[in-house]
Design a protein around this motif. Structure first.
Motif, PDB file in Angstrom:
ATOM      1  N   ALA A 157       0.830  -1.202   0.000  1.00 39.94           N
ATOM      2  CA  ALA A 157       0.000   0.000   0.000  1.00 39.94           C
ATOM      3  C   ALA A 157       0.865   1.252   0.000  1.00 39.94           C
ATOM      4  O   ALA A 157       0.558   2.238  -0.685  1.00 39.94           O
ATOM      5  CB  ALA A 157      -0.934  -0.015   1.216  1.00 39.94           C
ATOM      6  N   SER A 158       1.964   1.236   0.751  1.00 36.09           N
ATOM      7  CA  SER A 158       2.873   2.382   0.781  1.00 36.09           C
ATOM      8  C   SER A 158       3.489   2.615  -0.595  1.00 36.09           C
ATOM      9  O   SER A 158       3.575   3.756  -1.064  1.00 36.09           O
ATOM     10  CB  SER A 158       3.982   2.153   1.817  1.00 36.09           C
ATOM     11  OG  SER A 158       3.439   2.022   3.113  1.00 36.09           O
ATOM     12  N   ILE A 192       9.778  -5.018  -2.447  1.00 41.93           N
ATOM     13  CA  ILE A 192      10.035  -5.510  -1.085  1.00 41.93           C
ATOM     14  C   ILE A 192       8.768  -6.136  -0.512  1.00 41.93           C
ATOM     15  O   ILE A 192       8.818  -7.171   0.159  1.00 41.93           O
ATOM     16  CB  ILE A 192      10.552  -4.370  -0.193  1.00 41.93           C
ATOM     17  CG1 ILE A 192      11.946  -3.924  -0.648  1.00 41.93           C
ATOM     18  CG2 ILE A 192      10.604  -4.806   1.267  1.00 41.93           C
ATOM     19  CD1 ILE A 192      12.446  -2.658   0.033  1.00 41.93           C
ATOM     20  N   ALA A 193       7.618  -5.521  -0.777  1.00 39.60           N
ATOM     21  CA  ALA A 193       6.344  -6.069  -0.297  1.00 39.60           C
ATOM     22  C   ALA A 193       6.099  -7.459  -0.866  1.00 39.60           C
ATOM     23  O   ALA A 193       5.611  -8.359  -0.166  1.00 39.60           O
ATOM     24  CB  ALA A 193       5.202  -5.129  -0.684  1.00 39.60           C
ATOM     25  N   ASP A 205      10.810  16.192 -14.232  1.00 39.97           N
ATOM     26  CA  ASP A 205      10.711  14.803 -14.673  1.00 39.97           C
ATOM     27  C   ASP A 205      11.620  13.886 -13.853  1.00 39.97           C
ATOM     28  O   ASP A 205      11.237  12.759 -13.502  1.00 39.97           O
ATOM     29  CB  ASP A 205      11.071  14.686 -16.152  1.00 39.97           C
ATOM     30  CG  ASP A 205      10.013  15.298 -17.055  1.00 39.97           C
ATOM     31  OD1 ASP A 205       8.873  15.505 -16.582  1.00 39.97           O
ATOM     32  OD2 ASP A 205      10.331  15.586 -18.231  1.00 39.97           O
ATOM     33  N   ILE A 206      12.822  14.373 -13.543  1.00 42.32           N
ATOM     34  CA  ILE A 206      13.756  13.565 -12.753  1.00 42.32           C
ATOM     35  C   ILE A 206      13.208  13.309 -11.364  1.00 42.32           C
ATOM     36  O   ILE A 206      13.252  12.184 -10.843  1.00 42.32           O
ATOM     37  CB  ILE A 206      15.131  14.256 -12.684  1.00 42.32           C
ATOM     38  CG1 ILE A 206      15.805  14.225 -14.058  1.00 42.32           C
ATOM     39  CG2 ILE A 206      16.027  13.584 -11.645  1.00 42.32           C
ATOM     40  CD1 ILE A 206      17.062  15.052 -14.151  1.00 42.32           C
ATOM     41  N   VAL A 207      12.666  14.337 -10.735  1.00 40.80           N
ATOM     42  CA  VAL A 207      12.076  14.191  -9.404  1.00 40.80           C
ATOM     43  C   VAL A 207      10.965  13.145  -9.432  1.00 40.80           C
ATOM     44  O   VAL A 207      10.891  12.264  -8.564  1.00 40.80           O
ATOM     45  CB  VAL A 207      11.540  15.551  -8.903  1.00 40.80           C
ATOM     46  CG1 VAL A 207      10.665  15.360  -7.670  1.00 40.80           C
ATOM     47  CG2 VAL A 207      12.695  16.491  -8.601  1.00 40.80           C
ATOM     48  N   GLU A 208      10.116  13.220 -10.437  1.00 41.16           N
ATOM     49  CA  GLU A 208       9.000  12.273 -10.538  1.00 41.16           C
ATOM     50  C   GLU A 208       9.495  10.853 -10.770  1.00 41.16           C
ATOM     51  O   GLU A 208       9.002   9.900 -10.149  1.00 41.16           O
ATOM     52  CB  GLU A 208       8.058  12.702 -11.666  1.00 41.16           C
ATOM     53  CG  GLU A 208       6.792  11.876 -11.740  1.00 41.16           C
ATOM     54  CD  GLU A 208       5.794  12.430 -12.742  1.00 41.16           C
ATOM     55  OE1 GLU A 208       4.756  11.780 -12.952  1.00 41.16           O
ATOM     56  OE2 GLU A 208       6.059  13.500 -13.335  1.00 41.16           O
ATOM     57  N   GLU A 209      10.476  10.678 -11.653  1.00 43.78           N
ATOM     58  CA  GLU A 209      10.971   9.343 -11.971  1.00 43.78           C
ATOM     59  C   GLU A 209      11.678   8.704 -10.785  1.00 43.78           C
ATOM     60  O   GLU A 209      11.521   7.504 -10.529  1.00 43.78           O
ATOM     61  CB  GLU A 209      11.913   9.403 -13.182  1.00 43.78           C
ATOM     62  CG  GLU A 209      11.252   9.758 -14.493  1.00 43.78           C
ATOM     63  CD  GLU A 209      10.196   8.752 -14.919  1.00 43.78           C
ATOM     64  OE1 GLU A 209      10.338   7.561 -14.580  1.00 43.78           O
ATOM     65  OE2 GLU A 209       9.227   9.154 -15.584  1.00 43.78           O
ATOM     66  N   VAL A 210      12.472   9.479 -10.052  1.00 45.03           N
ATOM     67  CA  VAL A 210      13.185   8.931  -8.896  1.00 45.03           C
ATOM     68  C   VAL A 210      12.191   8.572  -7.794  1.00 45.03           C
ATOM     69  O   VAL A 210      12.352   7.558  -7.100  1.00 45.03           O
ATOM     70  CB  VAL A 210      14.253   9.919  -8.390  1.00 45.03           C
ATOM     71  CG1 VAL A 210      14.876   9.419  -7.091  1.00 45.03           C
ATOM     72  CG2 VAL A 210      15.335  10.111  -9.449  1.00 45.03           C
ATOM     73  N   THR A 211      11.142   9.371  -7.621  1.00 45.93           N
ATOM     74  CA  THR A 211      10.108   9.034  -6.646  1.00 45.93           C
ATOM     75  C   THR A 211       9.399   7.751  -7.034  1.00 45.93           C
ATOM     76  O   THR A 211       9.100   6.903  -6.185  1.00 45.93           O
ATOM     77  CB  THR A 211       9.097  10.185  -6.516  1.00 45.93           C
ATOM     78  OG1 THR A 211       9.785  11.399  -6.233  1.00 45.93           O
ATOM     79  CG2 THR A 211       8.109   9.913  -5.386  1.00 45.93           C
ATOM     80  N   GLU A 212       9.121   7.584  -8.323  1.00 42.91           N
ATOM     81  CA  GLU A 212       8.530   6.334  -8.803  1.00 42.91           C
ATOM     82  C   GLU A 212       9.456   5.156  -8.515  1.00 42.91           C
ATOM     83  O   GLU A 212       8.995   4.071  -8.152  1.00 42.91           O
ATOM     84  CB  GLU A 212       8.256   6.417 -10.304  1.00 42.91           C
ATOM     85  CG  GLU A 212       7.035   7.222 -10.675  1.00 42.91           C
ATOM     86  CD  GLU A 212       6.740   7.150 -12.163  1.00 42.91           C
ATOM     87  OE1 GLU A 212       7.338   6.287 -12.853  1.00 42.91           O
ATOM     88  OE2 GLU A 212       5.920   7.945 -12.634  1.00 42.91           O
ATOM     89  N   LEU A 213      10.745   5.353  -8.677  1.00 37.18           N
ATOM     90  CA  LEU A 213      11.711   4.288  -8.403  1.00 37.18           C
ATOM     91  C   LEU A 213      11.610   3.844  -6.951  1.00 37.18           C
ATOM     92  O   LEU A 213      11.642   2.639  -6.647  1.00 37.18           O
ATOM     93  CB  LEU A 213      13.122   4.783  -8.719  1.00 37.18           C
ATOM     94  CG  LEU A 213      14.255   3.765  -8.533  1.00 37.18           C
ATOM     95  CD1 LEU A 213      14.117   2.609  -9.515  1.00 37.18           C
ATOM     96  CD2 LEU A 213      15.610   4.454  -8.707  1.00 37.18           C
ATOM     97  N   LEU A 214      11.478   4.792  -6.033  1.00 33.56           N
ATOM     98  CA  LEU A 214      11.293   4.458  -4.622  1.00 33.56           C
ATOM     99  C   LEU A 214      10.010   3.649  -4.434  1.00 33.56           C
ATOM    100  O   LEU A 214      10.000   2.632  -3.725  1.00 33.56           O
ATOM    101  CB  LEU A 214      11.241   5.728  -3.774  1.00 33.56           C
ATOM    102  CG  LEU A 214      10.834   5.538  -2.303  1.00 33.56           C
ATOM    103  CD1 LEU A 214      11.839   4.649  -1.576  1.00 33.56           C
ATOM    104  CD2 LEU A 214      10.682   6.881  -1.610  1.00 33.56           C
ATOM    105  N   GLY A 215       8.929   4.089  -5.067  1.00 31.54           N
ATOM    106  CA  GLY A 215       7.667   3.376  -4.929  1.00 31.54           C
ATOM    107  C   GLY A 215       7.758   1.954  -5.447  1.00 31.54           C
ATOM    108  O   GLY A 215       7.270   1.008  -4.806  1.00 31.54           O
TER     109      GLY A 215
END
Length: 211
Positions: A146-147, A195-196, A179-189
Motif C-alpha cells: 500500500a505504501s 520488497i512487499a 521529470d527527474i524528481v517524478e521518476e526517482v520518486t517512482e523508483l522508490l515506490g
C-alpha cells in the motif's frame, strides 16, 4: 501476554531483513547518483539507469507473484489482481518503445487486455478474493505494498506537477528537473512494492510451514 508462534519473525531476522532492504534502497540511489554524474549520454532517458531499473523491479515483482500463484499455490485471487496491476505498470513503462516499434497507443491496448479480464475474474470470484484479502491485509507485506502504491501512483504524480515546480523554481524552471524528481520518486515506490512482494513470498512460506 500471548506467546509468539513458531512462525513469528524473530527480532534478529527482522533486523537482518531491514539491513538488506536499507542496502538495497541505498544501492538504487547510488545508481541514480551515478546516472546524474557520469551517464550524460543516457541521462534520465528511456534507456537510462532509472527507467531501466524501474522496468527491472516491476519484472521481478511479476515473476515473484507468478511464483506465489503458480508454484506456492497461495492467494490466487489476490495475486491475480496484484499481477494485473504490476504487469499493467510494466507495460506502461514501455510506452515509448511500444509506440515507436509497434504502433501509437499500443500500450493502452495491452494494458486493457491485461486489466479487464483480470478484474472480471476477480469480481466473479469476489467471495474468494475477500476471504484471501482478510488474511493478507493484516500483514507487513500489505502495508508495504500500500505504501509503494501511494508513493508511486499518488505522491509522485502530485509531487511531479509542473505547476508546483514552476512555483518553486520560477524563472529557473526546467521540465527536465521536474521529470527527474517524478521518476526517482517512482523508483522508490517500485522498490517498496518489490520488497512487499518479497515479504509476501516469505509470508506464504511461513503459512505453509505451519504444522
Amino acid at each position: 501476554m500471548p506467546q509468539p508462534s513458531r512462525n513469528t519473525i524473530s527480532f534478529r531476522a527482522t533486523c537482518l531483513r531491514a539491513l538488506l532492504y536499507i542496502l538495497f534502497v541505498t544501492a538504487l540511489m547510488q545508481g541514480v547518483d551515478y546516472e546524474a554524474r557520469d551517464l550524460s549520454e543516457t541521462h534520465f532517458t528511456e534507456i537510462g539507469f532509472t527507467e531501466f531499473t524501474q522496468t527491472l523491479l516491476l519484472a521481478l515483482g511479476v515473476a515473484l507473484l507468478l511464483y506465489v500463484r503458480q508454484v506456492l499455490k497461495a492467494l490466487p485471487s489476490v495475486t491475480l489482481l496484484m499481477l494485473a496491476f504490476l504487469l499493467a505498470s510494466l507495460i506502461r513503462e514501455q510506452d515509448a518503445h511500444l509506440d515507436t516499434h509497434v504502433f501509437d497507443g499500443a500500450w493502452q491496448v495491452l494494458v486493457t487486455l491485461v486489466v479487464l479480464p483480470s478484474l472480471l475474474l476477480v469480481i466473479r470470484r469476489r467471495r474468494e478474493f475477500l476471504a484471501e484479502f482478510e488474511h493478507y491485509a493484516d500483514s507487513f507485506s500489505f502495508g508495504l505494498f500500500a505504501s509503494g502504491f501511494l508513493v508511486t501512483y499518488v505522491f509522485s504524480r502530485l509531487f511531479g506537477r509542473s505547476e508546483l515546480w514552476i512555483a518553486i523554481l520560477a524563472e529557473n524552471y526546467a521540465r527536465t528537473f521536474k521529470d527527474i524528481v517524478e521518476e526517482v520518486t517512482e523508483l522508490l515506490g517500485y522498490s517498496l512494492i518489490l520488497i512487499a512482494i518479497i515479504e509476501l513470498v516469505m509470508l506464504v512460506r511461513r503459512w505453509q510451514a505451519r504444522p
